[in-house]
Design a protein around this motif. Structure first.
Motif, mmCIF file in Angstrom:
data_model
loop_
_atom_site.group_PDB
_atom_site.id
_atom_site.type_symbol
_atom_site.label_atom_id
_atom_site.label_comp_id
_atom_site.label_asym_id
_atom_site.label_seq_id
_atom_site.Cartn_x
_atom_site.Cartn_y
_atom_site.Cartn_z
ATOM 1 N N THR A 18 25.867 49.851 21.674
ATOM 2 C CA THR A 18 24.519 50.100 21.156
ATOM 3 C C THR A 18 23.493 49.186 21.818
ATOM 4 O OG1 THR A 18 24.978 48.597 19.301
ATOM 5 C CG2 THR A 18 25.382 50.939 18.949
ATOM 6 N N ASN A 19 23.854 47.939 22.066
ATOM 7 C CA ASN A 19 22.940 47.022 22.759
ATOM 8 C C ASN A 19 22.687 47.473 24.197
ATOM 9 O OD1 ASN A 19 22.633 45.328 20.541
ATOM 10 N ND2 ASN A 19 24.366 44.045 21.108
ATOM 11 N N TRP A 20 23.733 47.970 24.873
ATOM 12 C CA TRP A 20 23.565 48.465 26.245
ATOM 13 C C TRP A 20 22.621 49.661 26.289
ATOM 14 C CZ3 TRP A 20 25.031 53.236 28.357
ATOM 15 C CH2 TRP A 20 24.888 53.332 29.747
ATOM 16 N N ILE A 21 22.769 50.573 25.318
ATOM 17 C CA ILE A 21 21.878 51.741 25.261
ATOM 18 C C ILE A 21 20.439 51.292 25.015
ATOM 19 C CG2 ILE A 21 21.327 53.822 23.938
ATOM 20 C CD1 ILE A 21 24.320 54.144 23.415
ATOM 21 N N ASN A 22 20.245 50.327 24.099
ATOM 22 C CA ASN A 22 18.907 49.821 23.815
ATOM 23 C C ASN A 22 18.279 49.185 25.057
ATOM 24 O OD1 ASN A 22 16.702 48.889 21.908
ATOM 25 N ND2 ASN A 22 17.467 46.908 22.602
ATOM 26 N N GLU A 23 19.047 48.356 25.770
ATOM 27 C CA GLU A 23 18.517 47.715 26.980
ATOM 28 C C GLU A 23 18.195 48.737 28.064
ATOM 29 O OE1 GLU A 23 21.513 44.941 28.025
ATOM 30 O OE2 GLU A 23 21.127 43.599 26.318
ATOM 31 N N LEU A 24 19.010 49.786 28.163
ATOM 32 C CA LEU A 24 18.755 50.835 29.143
ATOM 33 C C LEU A 24 17.448 51.562 28.849
ATOM 34 C CD1 LEU A 24 19.773 52.511 31.570
ATOM 35 C CD2 LEU A 24 20.968 53.979 29.925
ATOM 36 N N CYS A 75 15.574 55.890 16.772
ATOM 37 C CA CYS A 75 15.496 56.325 15.369
ATOM 38 C C CYS A 75 15.786 57.818 15.235
ATOM 39 C CB CYS A 75 14.114 55.999 14.806
ATOM 40 S SG CYS A 75 13.806 54.241 14.551
ATOM 41 N N VAL A 76 15.248 58.614 16.160
ATOM 42 C CA VAL A 76 15.476 60.060 16.116
ATOM 43 C C VAL A 76 16.953 60.381 16.348
ATOM 44 C CG1 VAL A 76 14.993 62.252 17.263
ATOM 45 C CG2 VAL A 76 13.128 60.657 16.787
ATOM 46 N N VAL A 77 17.547 59.735 17.363
ATOM 47 C CA VAL A 77 18.962 59.993 17.680
ATOM 48 C C VAL A 77 19.855 59.574 16.514
ATOM 49 C CG1 VAL A 77 20.873 59.321 19.181
ATOM 50 C CG2 VAL A 77 18.646 59.842 20.166
ATOM 51 N N ILE A 78 19.594 58.386 15.953
ATOM 52 C CA ILE A 78 20.397 57.916 14.823
ATOM 53 C C ILE A 78 20.238 58.853 13.632
ATOM 54 C CG2 ILE A 78 20.596 56.084 13.103
ATOM 55 C CD1 ILE A 78 19.921 54.097 15.321
ATOM 56 N N LEU A 116 26.765 63.984 10.833
ATOM 57 C CA LEU A 116 27.938 63.400 10.176
ATOM 58 C C LEU A 116 27.957 63.727 8.690
ATOM 59 C CD1 LEU A 116 28.351 59.833 11.736
ATOM 60 C CD2 LEU A 116 29.993 61.707 11.802
ATOM 61 N N TYR A 117 26.786 63.677 8.077
ATOM 62 C CA TYR A 117 26.671 63.975 6.648
ATOM 63 C C TYR A 117 27.165 65.395 6.363
ATOM 64 C CZ TYR A 117 24.504 64.067 1.997
ATOM 65 O OH TYR A 117 24.287 64.155 0.638
ATOM 66 N N ALA A 118 26.675 66.348 7.151
ATOM 67 C CA ALA A 118 27.060 67.747 6.928
ATOM 68 C C ALA A 118 28.543 67.973 7.213
ATOM 69 C CB ALA A 118 26.203 68.661 7.805
ATOM 70 N N GLY A 120 32.084 50.538 11.224
ATOM 71 C CA GLY A 120 32.990 49.820 12.102
ATOM 72 C C GLY A 120 32.353 48.528 12.569
ATOM 73 N N TYR A 121 33.073 47.805 13.380
ATOM 74 C CA TYR A 121 32.594 46.544 13.924
ATOM 75 C C TYR A 121 31.406 46.826 14.854
ATOM 76 C CZ TYR A 121 32.838 41.924 16.162
ATOM 77 O OH TYR A 121 32.552 40.670 16.633
ATOM 78 N N GLY A 122 30.196 46.475 14.397
ATOM 79 C CA GLY A 122 28.988 46.751 15.164
ATOM 80 C C GLY A 122 28.406 48.115 14.929
ATOM 81 N N LEU A 123 28.942 48.879 13.986
ATOM 82 C CA LEU A 123 28.440 50.224 13.674
ATOM 83 C C LEU A 123 27.851 50.237 12.266
ATOM 84 C CD1 LEU A 123 30.902 52.927 15.066
ATOM 85 C CD2 LEU A 123 28.548 52.501 15.729
ATOM 86 N N GLN A 124 26.645 49.746 12.119
ATOM 87 C CA GLN A 124 25.972 49.743 10.834
ATOM 88 C C GLN A 124 24.482 49.948 11.064
ATOM 89 O OE1 GLN A 124 26.849 46.376 8.393
ATOM 90 N NE2 GLN A 124 25.465 46.989 6.751
ATOM 91 N N ILE A 125 23.907 50.900 10.348
ATOM 92 C CA ILE A 125 22.497 51.241 10.556
ATOM 93 C C ILE A 125 21.590 50.286 9.801
ATOM 94 C CG2 ILE A 125 20.769 53.050 10.261
ATOM 95 C CD1 ILE A 125 23.039 55.084 10.489
#
Length: 358
Positions: A8-14, A29-32, A39-41, A119-124
């Motif tokens: 996620t940090n790599w995507i943000n820096e990119l 924000c839109v992608v998340i 995932l909800y559905a 998961g580890y590093g997967l929290q909104i």
């Protein structure tokens, strides 16, 4: 364990390297949001099939078998059927509140869903008072249910909504006290810190007797909070047709249906977080080889597996115990469950003060 935060940090820096910060934040924000809704559905559809298959298994049946291999596509057929159904307008209803109610219920469910650490590093969302935030948001769902029952201008929906309101407000106390018992033990309300505090043992094992009692209380209260059997009085078919959402049709009815099943996953995820270590693998102090093997299993698999197990137990309750009366349900909470929860909270405080825990 693999840290998804690296990705996620790599995507943000990119994104920041090719566009302004505000644009990168907007795209993230839109992608998340899109991933969250998908995932909800998908999880809701899985849970519908999950319960139907478990119900069939408990009753020595096969369950859905016709649409797709082993009936796996049945839930998708049901979803498309709900989507193309007409939303029937009703006379003598409060049209604004009638239309608003399902969105309030689904919004409350989605926000709680977004707070879960996958998961580890997967929290909104990660607040320092994350558990308090989840409890506050969960309380908003009952407002949508009450609005649905009252605005429908139907005596059955109103009775179902009042039952649901009384039940959810009552059992929310025991559920909150069970969570507070673990917070006293952990000393924090931050979701990420709660998970890391269980690195050397899950709270249900480390917290001694009060933690195990709190776990049992939580399971009972969470079953009532989600209006599932034997606490499904708000939707008692033989008394109230379908309860508070009797007058809804089309996608509006589908929202209530989705929220009901996803709330099952949400309460299971919170139980996983508070008692079973969240995404943390099973670690036993001193067993370094065993712990290293457990770390090879992805943290997402740990979290989802634990949540599915808790959901299985709650579904097991529904197909094992008969539906109880409304007076029995409220008496059980106010006369037994809540006093016992208060006593258990004090017991945990004594254990922590004296160091009587693992």
């Amino acid at each position: 364990m693999f840290n998804f935060g690296v990705v996620t940090n790599w995507i943000n820096e990119l994104l920041v390297s090719v566009m302004p910060q505000w644009a990168a934040t907007l795209i993230e924000c839109v992608v998340i949001g899109v991933i969250l809704l998908v995932l909800y559905a998908l999880l809701a559809l899985f849970y519908i099939l999950y319960e139907r298959k478990l119900c069939a298994w408990f009753q020595c049946r096969l369950g859905p078998m016709r649409v797709g291999p082993w009936g796996l596509l049945q839930v998708f057929a049901d979803m498309f059927k709900i989507l193309i159904k007409e939303i029937i307008p009703l006379k003598n209803t409060d049209k604004f509140l009638f239309a608003l109610a399902p969105y309030m219920v689904i919004a409350s469910s989605v926000i709680m869903f977004a707070c879960l650490p996958w998961g580890y590093g997967l929290q909104i969302i990660d607040y320092n008072i994350g558990i308090l935030f989840i409890l506050a948001v969960s309380s908003c769902g009952v407002i949508g249910i009450l609005l649905a029952g009252w605005s429908s201008n139907n005596k059955y929906t109103l009775i179902g909504a009042m039952r649901s309101g009384a039940q959810m407000v009552s059992y929310e106390l025991s559920l909150g006290l069970a969570i507070l018992t673990i917070i006293v033990f952990a000393g924090t309300m931050n979701i990420n810190e709660l998970v890391w505090a269980q690195e050397n043992g899950w709270f249900i094992f480390k917290g001694h007797i009060p933690a195990f009692i709190a776990f049992l209380i939580y399971l009972i209260a969470a079953t009532a909070e989600t209006n599932r059997g034997p606490f499904d009085l708000p939707e008692a078919e033989h008394e109230l047709t379908a309860g508070y959402h009797t007058e809804y049709s089309g996608i509006h009815y589908g929202f209530f249906y989705l929220a009901e099943y996803l709330n099952l996953f949400v309460v299971s995820g919170i139980a996983t977080l508070m008692f079973l270590g969240g995404w943390m693998p099973l670690h036993i102090p001193g067993w370094e080889g065993f712990n290293a093997i457990m770390d090879y299993i992805p943290s997402v698999v740990w979290f989802i597996g634990k949540a599915f197990f808790i959901s299985f137990v709650i579904i097991w309750f529904k197909w094992t115990f008969p539906r109880i009366r409304i007076d029995q349900m409220l008496a059980f909470e106010w006369k037994y469950l809540m006093p016992f929860s208060l006593f258990n909270l004090v017991l945990m405080a004594v254990f922590v003060a004296l160091g009587w825990h693992f």
